[in-house]
Design an enzyme around this catalytic site. Structure first.
Site, PDB file in Angstrom:
ATOM      1  CB  VAL A 187     -10.387   5.138   7.867  1.00 50.54           C
ATOM      2  CG1 VAL A 187     -10.528   6.138   9.007  1.00 50.54           C
ATOM      3  CG2 VAL A 187      -8.929   4.743   7.676  1.00 50.54           C
ATOM      4  N   GLY A 229      -9.377   7.351  -1.767  1.00 51.70           N
ATOM      5  CA  GLY A 229      -8.080   7.709  -1.217  1.00 51.70           C
ATOM      6  C   GLY A 229      -7.928   7.421   0.256  1.00 51.70           C
ATOM      7  CD  GLU A 230      -7.199   4.679   2.922  1.00 52.21           C
ATOM      8  OE1 GLU A 230      -7.357   5.259   4.016  1.00 52.21           O
ATOM      9  OE2 GLU A 230      -7.922   3.758   2.524  1.00 52.21           O
ATOM     10  CG  ASP A 277      -9.149   8.482   5.424  1.00 45.00           C
ATOM     11  OD1 ASP A 277      -9.990   7.594   5.626  1.00 45.00           O
ATOM     12  OD2 ASP A 277      -8.512   8.563   4.363  1.00 45.00           O
ATOM     13  CG  LEU A 291       1.771  -7.239  -1.052  1.00 46.04           C
ATOM     14  CD1 LEU A 291       1.620  -6.764  -2.503  1.00 46.04           C
ATOM     15  CD2 LEU A 291       0.892  -8.450  -0.805  1.00 46.04           C
ATOM     16  NE  ARG A 351       7.121 -10.527 -20.367  1.00 42.31           N
ATOM     17  CZ  ARG A 351       8.323 -10.346 -20.890  1.00 42.31           C
ATOM     18  NH1 ARG A 351       9.276  -9.740 -20.185  1.00 42.31           N
ATOM     19  NH2 ARG A 351       8.572 -10.766 -22.124  1.00 42.31           N
ATOM     20  CB  SER A 376       2.996  -3.095  -2.083  1.00 38.94           C
ATOM     21  OG  SER A 376       3.660  -3.845  -3.070  1.00 38.94           O
ATOM     22  N   GLY A 377       6.007  -2.539  -1.908  1.00 35.00           N
ATOM     23  CA  GLY A 377       7.290  -1.865  -2.092  1.00 35.00           C
ATOM     24  C   GLY A 377       7.485  -1.141  -3.400  1.00 35.00           C
TER      25      GLY A 377
END
Length: 583
Positions: A54, A76-77, A98, A231, A319, A341-342
């Site tokens: 940003v 950070g954001e 930001d 992703l 892993r 991402s999740g």
């Protein structure tokens, strides 16, 4: 986001000390390859390595208030920075960053402003008027942060352990959701949600409210001045993130700059479950999809780099970090600077397969609370450091503060897994996005069985790691493991192999204490291992260790190298959510 390093109250403010701080800050340059900054005020040094997302033109750090009496270095954001600027209309901002709001919020509210920040962050703020300082970390620990103490009484802060491990007498993980103040030389927790007490909530399940909350969490993260992507493994969590992003991207400022075509990324061994499912979802959503394949040998060759960057010897983290580490390098080479991402969904909704054995809703909920509290040592650390190894940022909407409050306030009876009733893991999340009129995802993807990332990239990945470790760790070495590694003693050859590499990079006792330990099955906490007596003889973080649950469990060894079939159980009582969310 970026990399930060601060040395506060050192006894040697000389030029030589400045050179040393610069040297240590360079160890974090992979986190912020776009610019470097260092500010010294007396015996305090604040350094910064910037990844510009940003306001890339003027947002270099450290940042200051109007008269430069307040100095901030931040990783950070801050997603609500525009609203906060409106509340600070009497202040003059130097940049469009930001993070520029932090110094001004401190001027207005003192140390009590941190909970006003909606975002992910780690920062050090120095008030030169009285030489006091505060350090804070975001609610869940999405950003990585360490604190250390020097023999001279100095306090050290670093985004990664490698920035301070050689210069501190003792160091540790900075606890998420906490603030450290020089005025009382101690920590206090600024993040105090209702779920933190682990009391059992009773709010009814409202699928529309859950859907709306998650869509809001995704949309607010589309704040950018640089190219980005998502992703996409083809599992439920990443697929929902991609679907929502694709659906709403055209309405955002990001689309005005970079277009409304979403880029998606997936990694796996040739023929892996994730590659197959990821491509199917990408085709359904119409994303520009990028598939990256790696071999078991490629991953093995990267293990030392992964352990150095992720700073752990935890088996499941290594892993899963290795494929993400390899993929991140490819993504960055395409000019992308951040991805969505999740991570976090499995902890909030009890998505790991071992939750099938939760004996009641009380233990189910308490385990989700324990898992969320530990995320900073596992998935958050993995996602943050394996991407930032290549200067790529990962944003995680499931760990949005507001969304967590909504999801963790639901009566956990609704989250319980009851396969005889058609309720599989994360049932309430699946149902919330089961819209017949305007589908988010194909039905069989929406109800695909949980795959842990290290499994979904290809089952032979974990099997190959175990075989490789067996070549380097002998039975005699394992017999003496407790004497060599008395803390968190490795109980497998794979764990021993990772531990040897970690100790070479980080030999200090403080370093080994930053890594969690204890028995686990399919990523459970030690407490949850008690749910099934058979698990104590099958301790492994892979989802396949959930005997009697995973379609390709270790009890069915003939299926280990076959792709997992999509989950065939469709919720019987699920009624499609008909109403469209208006955002």
């Amino acid at each position: 986001m970026c990399g930060i390093l601060a040395v506060l109250g050192c006894s040697d403010p000389s030029r030589a000390k400045r050179v040393r701080v610069l040297e240590l800050s360079r160890r974090l340059k992979h986190r912020g390859p776009d610019w470097s900054g260092l500010h010294q005020h007396g015996d305090c040094f604040l350094a910064h390595q910037r990844l510009a997302i940003v306001d890339p033109a003027s947002g270099d750090q450290p940042l200051f208030n109007e008269d430069k009496s307040v100095i901030v270095t931040v990783n950070g954001e801050i997603y609500n920075h525009e609203d906060l600027r409106k509340q600070l209309s009497n202040h003059t901002f130097r940049t469009g960053s930001d993070c520029d709001v932090i110094a001004h919020l401190y001027e207005e509210y003192g140390e009590d402003f941190v909970d006003m920040l909606d975002g992910i962050f780690s920062f050090v703020l120095l008030d030169t008027r009285d030489n006091s300082y505060i350090v804070a970390r975001d609610a869940i620990g999405v950003t990585s942060l360490y604190i250390g103490w020097g023999l001279d009484g100095s306090v050290w802060i670093s985004s990664e352990m490698k920035g301070l491990n050689d210069d501190c007498e003792h160091f540790e993980c900075f606890p998420p959701g906490h603030l450290y103040s020089s005025k009382d030389s101690g920590f206090r927790r600024w993040y105090n949600p209702l779920w933190y007490s682990e009391a059992i909530p009773s709010a009814p399940y409202d699928p529309l409210a859950l859907r709306h909350a998650f869509e809001k969490a995704v949309i607010k993260r589309l704040m950018t001045d640089v190219p980005f992507g998502v992703l996409l493994s083809g599992g439920l969590d990443s697929s929902l993130v991609a679907s929502i992003t694709s659906r709403y991207l055209a309405t955002t400022k990001a689309a005005e700059q970079w277009g409304s075509k979403l880029h998606s990324f997936c990694v796996g061994l040739e023929g892996s479950p994730d590659l197959k499912a990821g491509k199917e979802v990408a085709d359904y959503l119409g994303t520009v999809h990028h598939e990256f394949t790696f071999t078991v040998q490629d991953g093995i060759d990267a293990i030392e780099d992964v352990i150095y960057h992720v700073e752990t010897y935890d088996v499941t983290s290594i892993r899963a970090s290795t494929p993400m580490f390899l993929m991140s390098r490819k993504i960055k080479s395409l000019g992308v600077k951040w991805v969505i991402s999740g991570e976090g969904s499995d902890e909030i909704f009890g998505g790991y397969l071992y939750f099938h054995k939760a004996p009641n809703k009380e233990e189910f909920h308490q385990e989700t609370c324990r898992k969320i509290k530990a995320l900073h040592q596992y998935d958050c650390q993995r996602a943050n450091k394996s991407t930032f190894a290549w200067g790529l940022e990962a944003r995680v909407p499931f760990l949005d503060k507001e969304f967590i409050n909504v999801a963790m306030n639901i009566d956990p009876e609704n989250k319980m897994i009851k396969r005889d009733e058609g309720r599989i893991e994360k049932y309430i999340l699946r149902r919330a996005f089961d819209d017949e009129e305007n589908p988010y995802l194909p039905k069989h993807i929406l109800y695909r069985q949980k795959e842990q990332f290290s499994d979904g990239v290809g089952y032979s990945w974990i099997d190959g790691l175990k075989a490789h470790a067996a070549k380097h760790v002998t039975d005699r070495m394992m017999l003496n493991a407790g004497n060599i590694f008395p803390h968190n003693t490795p109980n497998t050859k794979e764990a021993y192999y990772y531990r040897m590499i970690f100790e070479r990079f980080f030999p200090q006792n403080s370093a080994r204490l930053t890594v969690p330990g204890g028995p686990t099955v399919a990523c459970s906490t030690a407490k949850a291992v008690e749910w099934d007596a058979a698990w104590s003889n099958n301790l492994d973080p892979s989802g396949r260790a959930a005997l009697g649950v995973h379609d390709s469990a270790y009890e069915n060894q003939n299926k280990v190298n076959k792709p997992v079939e999509f989950e065939k159980i469709i919720p019987l009582e699920a009624t499609p959510v008909e109403l469209a969310i208006q955002v």
